[in-house]
Design an enzyme around this catalytic site. Sequence first.
Site, PDB file in Angstrom:
ATOM      1  N   HIS A 113       0.267   5.164   7.770  1.00 34.05           N
ATOM      2  CA  HIS A 113      -0.894   4.270   7.883  1.00 34.05           C
ATOM      3  C   HIS A 113      -2.062   5.019   8.505  1.00 34.05           C
ATOM      4  O   HIS A 113      -3.009   4.418   8.997  1.00 34.05           O
ATOM      5  CB  HIS A 113      -0.558   3.058   8.750  1.00 34.05           C
ATOM      6  CG  HIS A 113       0.703   2.373   8.362  1.00 34.05           C
ATOM      7  ND1 HIS A 113       1.917   2.677   8.933  1.00 34.05           N
ATOM      8  CD2 HIS A 113       0.952   1.424   7.433  1.00 34.05           C
ATOM      9  CE1 HIS A 113       2.853   1.934   8.374  1.00 34.05           C
ATOM     10  NE2 HIS A 113       2.303   1.169   7.468  1.00 34.05           N
TER      11      HIS A 113
ATOM     12  N   GLY B 183       0.807  -1.217   0.000  1.00 42.01           N
ATOM     13  CA  GLY B 183       0.000   0.000   0.000  1.00 42.01           C
ATOM     14  C   GLY B 183       0.839   1.264   0.000  1.00 42.01           C
ATOM     15  O   GLY B 183       0.296   2.360   0.128  1.00 42.01           O
ATOM     16  N   HIS B 184       2.148   1.114  -0.120  1.00 44.09           N
ATOM     17  CA  HIS B 184       3.038   2.281  -0.075  1.00 44.09           C
ATOM     18  C   HIS B 184       3.797   2.492  -1.376  1.00 44.09           C
ATOM     19  O   HIS B 184       4.815   3.169  -1.391  1.00 44.09           O
ATOM     20  CB  HIS B 184       4.046   2.122   1.062  1.00 44.09           C
ATOM     21  CG  HIS B 184       3.440   1.905   2.409  1.00 44.09           C
ATOM     22  ND1 HIS B 184       2.655   2.845   3.018  1.00 44.09           N
ATOM     23  CD2 HIS B 184       3.479   0.838   3.255  1.00 44.09           C
ATOM     24  CE1 HIS B 184       2.242   2.387   4.202  1.00 44.09           C
ATOM     25  NE2 HIS B 184       2.733   1.165   4.358  1.00 44.09           N
TER      26      HIS B 184
END
Lengths: 336, 336
Positions: free
Chosen positions: A220, A57-58
Amino acid sequence: MKKIINNPEAFVDEIIESLLIAHPKWIKPATEDKRALVRADAPTQGRVGIVTGGGSGHMPGFLGYVGEGLCAGVAVGNVFSSPSSEQIFEATKAVNGDAGVLYVYGNYGGDVLNFDLAADLAEAEGIDIKTVVLTDDVASAPKDRAADRRGVAGMVFAFKCAGAAAERGDSLDDVARICAKANANCRTMGVGLSPTILPAAGKPTFTLPEGEMEIGIGIHGEPGTHRGKLESADAIAERITKQIVGDLAAPKGSRVALLVNGLGATPLEELYLLYRHSAKLIADEGLKIARSYVGEYVTSLEMAGASITIMLLDDELEALLEAPARSPFFRDGTES
Amino acid sequence: MKKIINNPEAFVDEIIESLLIAHPKWIKPATEDKRALVRADAPTQGRVGIVTGGGSGHMPGFLGYVGEGLCAGVAVGNVFSSPSSEQIFEATKAVNGDAGVLYVYGNYGGDVLNFDLAADLAEAEGIDIKTVVLTDDVASAPKDRAADRRGVAGMVFAFKCAGAAAERGDSLDDVARICAKANANCRTMGVGLSPTILPAAGKPTFTLPEGEMEIGIGIHGEPGTHRGKLESADAIAERITKQIVGDLAAPKGSRVALLVNGLGATPLEELYLLYRHSAKLIADEGLKIARSYVGEYVTSLEMAGASITIMLLDDELEALLEAPARSPFFRDGTES
């Protein structure tokens, strides 16, 4: 939820499959589940292998920094979740060129646990392991507890400097020393304008009323240090830059690298507005910007927001930043 | 409006100011208002200069493609507005190395008007001008009116191929021929999930209900060809890929380049999901993907969405894609 996805449960595996189709000259899987990826030419005999890893997700975070003059391998967790120790261990074996392996990753509980377990497994097989845990986010803990800070976009500089050192054949001790210095010289702080929605959960990681911003937010969605009305680009740049420059406390006349990083949904145009004022403030502090980076380097899916990172340079780190580096996602160096 | 900006009226000028601070080794202004930017080494005597231009808000679109093996200059309009003929003319003079100047830009009314006016001014000063208007968006007009189509992300391939030809010293006729071939061989189609808000207007360029998508949308929010419920990544990739492959009608066995481009707010992860299925469908059609590009190449501020471009290759175009190119925003080629 406005996402271009298929089955949320398959999100990470489909991305990895796609990367392997798109970039076969660069990366190859080291495990059957493909959650450990390594440079296509791994292992390189006699050279230190750098292994990183973290949650997905990064992008291009973590797996985008596997390449020449960068990391040799990566273990890929689920979205915002640590990879397993087995995946890290498999990446370790696949990059082991009998010169030792350096673990470099952000300071998050699950990652620390799993990398430490992997180190035990690797050392039991006779692979020398050293570890540098990245801690550049000044908003996540006060300066007297700097070791508790989280690792965020400063990882780009840690990968770049350590990767260049490994590429030129430095020893494990030297690569680890350089990486630790890069981390110690980095300061980052972020701002969030809108949250990320996790594909599997389908819900935002946090909520932020329309027209508000959160300074110091983590990648996050970890809470920041200030929530308030959205301010101008210059005001945001000033809030962040003053804090990171103050925390770094570099002597006047020092050379620094400056990275303005987009968290996902923020346009490049807005990142340049942040860069503009941050660069002015840094110059006003008597620091000299030797290298500039503006773009998406470590993201948080579709979070709107940005972070600013400065790294204090010395001759050694600056030469390592200037060395060539390339991956499908990142190219750098005066030579490339 | 969740934007990191200062005064909306100063948006473009502040971005340009920032670029000039960040990248002084690469670009320099050619006019006092800085709305014409050229390569730092311009003009290059004896080499064709390529000038592009268009509205702002598409970064790295237009000004990101000024560099080695790419364009020599750019005229920078306001957000989604054409630059003026004077700005284009100033860029033209600044890149003129007495080998002619090629204009390459997207097919939008204001741009066509102003580039044509600039061509008249330049020719009156004895500068040879040729023009290639880019028309790769298949959703914007039917195939029998292909010249009416808008230019979108295919511009990357046009800049890359023409730029490499100019860099190696090809004549104006050859650079124009190659650029026209690259454009004729490109097909693009987009999908939008959420609109762009213009900084000065503060309002969305279009509206799209939550959970819907618009296939065929333009990079300024021009209406597409289908609006409906948001579908899966695979279904979207199939809708677009079938249409562009069908329109291109390349012989089986042909080599192609594939570009999956993010429009601004869509994460890299989702672009790779589109790439994955598009690449499979292209292979199923008997085409061979020779080069892959996934990322943000031509955007629409913070629009969520993406586009897919394929370019049919021949030996000449493929060699030009492989040639080195570099700007602060784009690096390509096997050599770089």
